[in-house]
Scaffold this active site. Structure first.
Site, short mmCIF file in Angstrom:
data_model
loop_
_atom_site.label_atom_id
_atom_site.label_comp_id
_atom_site.label_asym_id
_atom_site.label_seq_id
_atom_site.Cartn_x
_atom_site.Cartn_y
_atom_site.Cartn_z
N GLY A 15 0.85 -1.20 0.00
CA GLY A 15 0.00 0.00 0.00
C GLY A 15 0.87 1.24 0.00
O GLY A 15 0.53 2.27 0.58
N ALA A 17 1.64 3.48 -2.06
CA ALA A 17 1.20 4.75 -2.64
C ALA A 17 0.07 5.37 -1.82
O ALA A 17 -0.47 6.42 -2.20
CB ALA A 17 0.74 4.53 -4.08
N ASP A 46 2.49 -1.88 -4.53
CA ASP A 46 1.12 -1.38 -4.68
C ASP A 46 0.53 -2.06 -5.91
O ASP A 46 1.16 -2.93 -6.51
CB ASP A 46 1.06 0.16 -4.73
N ARG A 96 -11.97 1.55 5.77
CA ARG A 96 -13.43 1.65 5.89
C ARG A 96 -13.88 3.09 5.71
O ARG A 96 -13.11 4.03 5.90
CB ARG A 96 -13.91 1.09 7.23
N ARG A 102 -14.93 -2.31 11.01
CA ARG A 102 -13.71 -2.77 10.32
C ARG A 102 -13.89 -4.18 9.76
O ARG A 102 -13.34 -4.52 8.73
CB ARG A 102 -12.52 -2.68 11.26
N ASN A 109 -10.75 -7.53 1.67
CA ASN A 109 -9.31 -7.56 1.94
C ASN A 109 -8.71 -8.94 2.22
O ASN A 109 -7.50 -9.11 2.18
CB ASN A 109 -8.98 -6.62 3.11
N GLN A 116 -0.44 -12.45 -0.02
CA GLN A 116 0.82 -11.95 0.55
C GLN A 116 1.41 -12.95 1.54
O GLN A 116 2.63 -13.04 1.68
CB GLN A 116 0.59 -10.57 1.17
N GLY A 134 -3.41 -3.23 7.73
CA GLY A 134 -4.66 -3.21 6.95
C GLY A 134 -5.79 -3.92 7.70
O GLY A 134 -5.58 -5.00 8.27
N ASP A 163 -4.30 2.15 19.14
CA ASP A 163 -5.26 2.17 20.26
C ASP A 163 -4.52 2.43 21.58
O ASP A 163 -4.99 3.18 22.44
CB ASP A 163 -6.01 0.84 20.32
N HIS A 191 -8.64 -5.12 17.20
CA HIS A 191 -8.59 -3.70 16.80
C HIS A 191 -9.95 -3.38 16.18
O HIS A 191 -10.10 -3.33 14.96
CB HIS A 191 -7.45 -3.46 15.81
P1 NAD Z 1 -5.24 4.12 1.33
O1 NAD Z 1 -6.47 3.79 0.54
O2 NAD Z 1 -4.76 5.53 1.38
O3 NAD Z 1 -4.02 3.24 0.80
C1 NAD Z 1 -4.13 1.88 0.59
C2 NAD Z 1 -3.17 1.51 -0.52
O4 NAD Z 1 -3.19 0.09 -0.64
C3 NAD Z 1 -3.59 2.08 -1.89
O5 NAD Z 1 -2.49 2.75 -2.50
C4 NAD Z 1 -4.01 0.84 -2.67
O6 NAD Z 1 -3.77 0.95 -4.06
C5 NAD Z 1 -3.10 -0.21 -2.01
N1 NAD Z 1 -3.50 -1.58 -2.26
C6 NAD Z 1 -4.73 -2.09 -2.46
N2 NAD Z 1 -4.65 -3.41 -2.71
C7 NAD Z 1 -3.35 -3.74 -2.67
C8 NAD Z 1 -2.64 -4.95 -2.85
N3 NAD Z 1 -3.26 -6.09 -3.15
N4 NAD Z 1 -1.31 -4.92 -2.71
C9 NAD Z 1 -0.66 -3.79 -2.43
N5 NAD Z 1 -1.27 -2.60 -2.26
C10 NAD Z 1 -2.60 -2.59 -2.37
O7 NAD Z 1 -5.48 3.53 2.80
P2 NAD Z 1 -4.69 3.87 4.14
O8 NAD Z 1 -5.33 5.04 4.77
O9 NAD Z 1 -3.23 3.88 3.88
O10 NAD Z 1 -5.11 2.60 5.02
C11 NAD Z 1 -4.65 1.31 4.71
C12 NAD Z 1 -5.27 0.28 5.63
O11 NAD Z 1 -4.86 0.50 6.98
C13 NAD Z 1 -6.80 0.28 5.67
O12 NAD Z 1 -7.28 -1.05 5.69
C14 NAD Z 1 -7.12 0.97 6.98
O13 NAD Z 1 -8.38 0.62 7.48
C15 NAD Z 1 -6.00 0.41 7.83
N6 NAD Z 1 -5.71 1.12 9.09
C16 NAD Z 1 -5.40 0.35 10.18
C17 NAD Z 1 -5.09 0.96 11.38
C18 NAD Z 1 -4.76 0.15 12.61
O14 NAD Z 1 -4.66 0.75 13.70
N7 NAD Z 1 -4.57 -1.16 12.54
C19 NAD Z 1 -5.09 2.36 11.47
C20 NAD Z 1 -5.41 3.11 10.34
C21 NAD Z 1 -5.74 2.47 9.15
C1 LMR Z 2 -8.27 3.50 13.06
O1 LMR Z 2 -8.37 2.94 14.16
O2 LMR Z 2 -8.19 4.74 12.96
C2 LMR Z 2 -8.19 2.66 11.80
O3 LMR Z 2 -8.34 1.31 12.09
C3 LMR Z 2 -9.13 3.12 10.75
C4 LMR Z 2 -10.55 2.75 11.09
O4 LMR Z 2 -11.22 2.16 10.24
O5 LMR Z 2 -10.97 3.05 12.21
#
Ligand code: NAD
Ligand code: LMR
Length: 337
Positions: A15, A17, A46, A96, A102, A109, A116, A134, A163, A191
Site C-alpha cells: 500500500g 502509494a 502497490d 473503511r 472494520r 481484503n 501476501q 490493513g 489504540d 482492533h
Molecule cells: P489508502 O487507501 O490511502 O491506501 C491503501 C493503498 O493500498 C492504496 O495505495 C491501494 O492501491 C493499495 N493496495 C490495495 N490493494 C493492494 C494490494 N493487493 N497490494 C498492495 N497494495 C494494495 O489507505 P490507508 O489510509 O493507507 O489505510 C490502509 C489500511 O490500513 C486500511 O485497511 C485501513 O483501514 C487500515 N488502518 C489500520 C489501522 C490500525 O490501527 N490497525 C489504522 C489506520 C488504518
Molecule cells: C483506526 O483505528 O483509525 C483505523 O483502524 C481506521 C478505522 O477504520 O478506524
C-alpha cells in the site's frame, strides 16, 4: 541485534502509494524505526494503477537525501516485493468509510492477505517480522500466517499500537501530565469497537513517584465507560471528521510497534500487540488477540500474571468471541473465492 549494521536490511511496505505509507516511509528512511545505524532497502508494493503515484513518492524519498536509505524498488509483483525481507509492513488494503465496522472489510481484503502470506512463505527471510496494519488487522494477520506455513506463527502480528497510543494520550489528558508519564495501559483483543482498553495496571509518574492510574483518577465510572468507549470509537470519530481514516497517527503507531519489536521494551514496561493466542488469560487459541507483551532480543513474550476482575473478564469474552466469528467469516470468504 544480530544484523550487521553496515549491511542494509530489506523492508517491504505494501500500500506504498497510500495515505499511511506516505507518513511511514519517512520514519523508515530516517532511521527512527530500525535505528540510526541500520541502512535499509525499501521494497514498495502497490497495485498496477498506482505505479505512477508511486513514482512520485519515490522522487520524494530520493529528495529526502537521507544516508540510511539505499535501494528503492517499486513493484506490483508480490514475488519481487517480499524477496529476502527482514521486516514487512502490510498496510495495503481498502480502508473503511463512515458507517462501516472494520470487519465489513473482510470480504474486500481477505484475499490480499492470503496472496501476501504465500509470497512471504516463498520469498521472505524465515525470521521476518510481519506487522499487519490493513483492516481487519487481527484477522488479516491470522489469514496471512495460515498461508505462510514455513514462517513461525509468532512472526505475524497485528497493530493495536494506535489504540494504545490513543489510550495513553487520553489518560495523560485526564491526569494533566505529559504522555510519557503514563505507562502500561493495555489494549486487549481486537482492533475494533469490541477492544478493551484497560487502565487497571497502568501507572502515572507524578513528581518522580510512580502511582497506579486507577487510584489517581479515582473514578471507576469514567475509566470503565467514558474512557473505554472513547478509545473504542476513536477510529470512527477520525473518519467522521476527516472523511478519511487515520493516517499520520497510524503510521506513527506502526513505527512504534516495529521499533519496540526490533529494539525491545524497557524492564517493567509492556506494549500491546495483536499476536497469536497461546491460551494465556483463558483466551481461545488460534486467534490473533492483542495482549500486553514485553520484548527482548527481538522476541516478545505475553506478560503473565496480571489480575483480571469480573468486569475485565466480560470485556475479554466479548472481544475474543468477535475474533472467533471473524475467523469463521474469513474461512467462508476464502472458500467462496
Ligand atoms: P489508502 O487507501 O490511502 O491506501 C491503501 C493503498 O493500498 C492504496 O495505495 C491501494 O492501491 C493499495 N493496495 C490495495 N490493494 C493492494 C494490494 N493487493 N497490494 C498492495 N497494495 C494494495 O489507505 P490507508 O489510509 O493507507 O489505510 C490502509 C489500511 O490500513 C486500511 O485497511 C485501513 O483501514 C487500515 N488502518 C489500520 C489501522 C490500525 O490501527 N490497525 C489504522 C489506520 C488504518
Ligand atoms: C483506526 O483505528 O483509525 C483505523 O483502524 C481506521 C478505522 O477504520 O478506524
Amino acid at each position: 541485534m544480530k544484523y550487521n549494521t553496515s549491511e542494509p536490511i530489506n523492508v517491504v511496505v505494501t500500500g506504498a502509494a497510500g495515505q499511511i505509507a506516505y507518513s511511514l516511509l519517512y520514519q523508515l528512511a530516517a532511521g527512527s524505526v530500525f535505528g540510526p545505524n541500520q541502512p535499509i532497502n525499501l521494497r514498495l508494493l502497490d497495485i498496477p494503477v498506482m505505479m505512477t503515484v508511486l513514482d512520485g513518492v519515490i522522487m520524494e524519498l530520493e529528495d529526502l537525501a537521507l544516508p540510511l536509505l539505499r535501494e528503492i524498488t517499486p513493484t506490483a509483483d508480490p514475488n519481487v516485493a517480499f524477496k529476502d525481507v527482514a521486516a514487512a509492513f502490510l498496510v495495503g488494503s481498502m480502508p473503511r468509510k463512515e458507517g462501516m465496522e472494520r470487519k465489513d472489510l473482510l470480504a474486500a481484503n481477505a484475499e490480499i492477505f492470503k496472496v501476501q502470506g504465500k509470497a512471504l512463505d516463498q520469498h521472505a527471510q524465515k525470521d521476518v517480522k510481519v506487522l499487519v496494519v490493513g483492516n481487519p488487522a487481527n484477522t488479516n494477520a491470522w489469514i496471512c500466517s495460515h498461508h505462510a506455513p514455513s514462517i513461525p506463527k509468532e512472526n505475524f502480528t497485528a497493530m493495536t499500537r494506535l489504540d494504545q497510543n490513543r489510550a495513553q494520550a487520553a489518560l495523560a489528558a485526564r491526569l494533566n501530565v505529559s504522555v510519557d508519564k503514563v505507562k502500561n495501559v493495555i489494549i486487549w483483543g481486537n482492533h475494533s469497537s469490541t477492544q478493551y482498553p484497560d487502565a487497571a495496571h497502568a501507572t502515572v509518574n507524578l513528581q518522580g513517584s510512580t502511582k497506579p492510574v486507577p487510584s489517581v483518577v479515582n473514578d471507576d465510572n469514567w475509566l470503565n465507560t467514558t474512557f473505554v468507549e472513547k478509545i473504542q470509537k476513536r477510529g470512527a470519530a477520525v473518519i467522521s471528521a476527516r472523511k478519511m481514516s487515520s493516517a499520520m497517527s497510524a503510521a506513527k503507531a506502526a513505527g512504534d510497534h516495529m521499533r519496540d519489536w526490533w529494539i525491545g521494551t524497557k524492564p517493567g514496561e509492556w506494549v500491546s500487540m495483536g499476536v497469536l493466542s497461546d491460551g494465556s488469560y483463558g483466551i481461545p487459541r488460534d486467534i490473533v488477540f492483542s495482549f500486553p507483551v514485553a520484548i527482548e532480543n527481538g522476541q516478545y513474550k505475553i506478560v503473565q500474571g496480571l489480575a483480571i476482575n469480573d468486569f475485565a473478564r466480560s470485556k475479554l469474552n466479548i472481544t475474543s468471541k468477535e475474533l472467533e466469528e471473524e475467523r469463521t467469516e474469513a474461512n467462508n470468504v476464502l472458500q467462496n473465492k
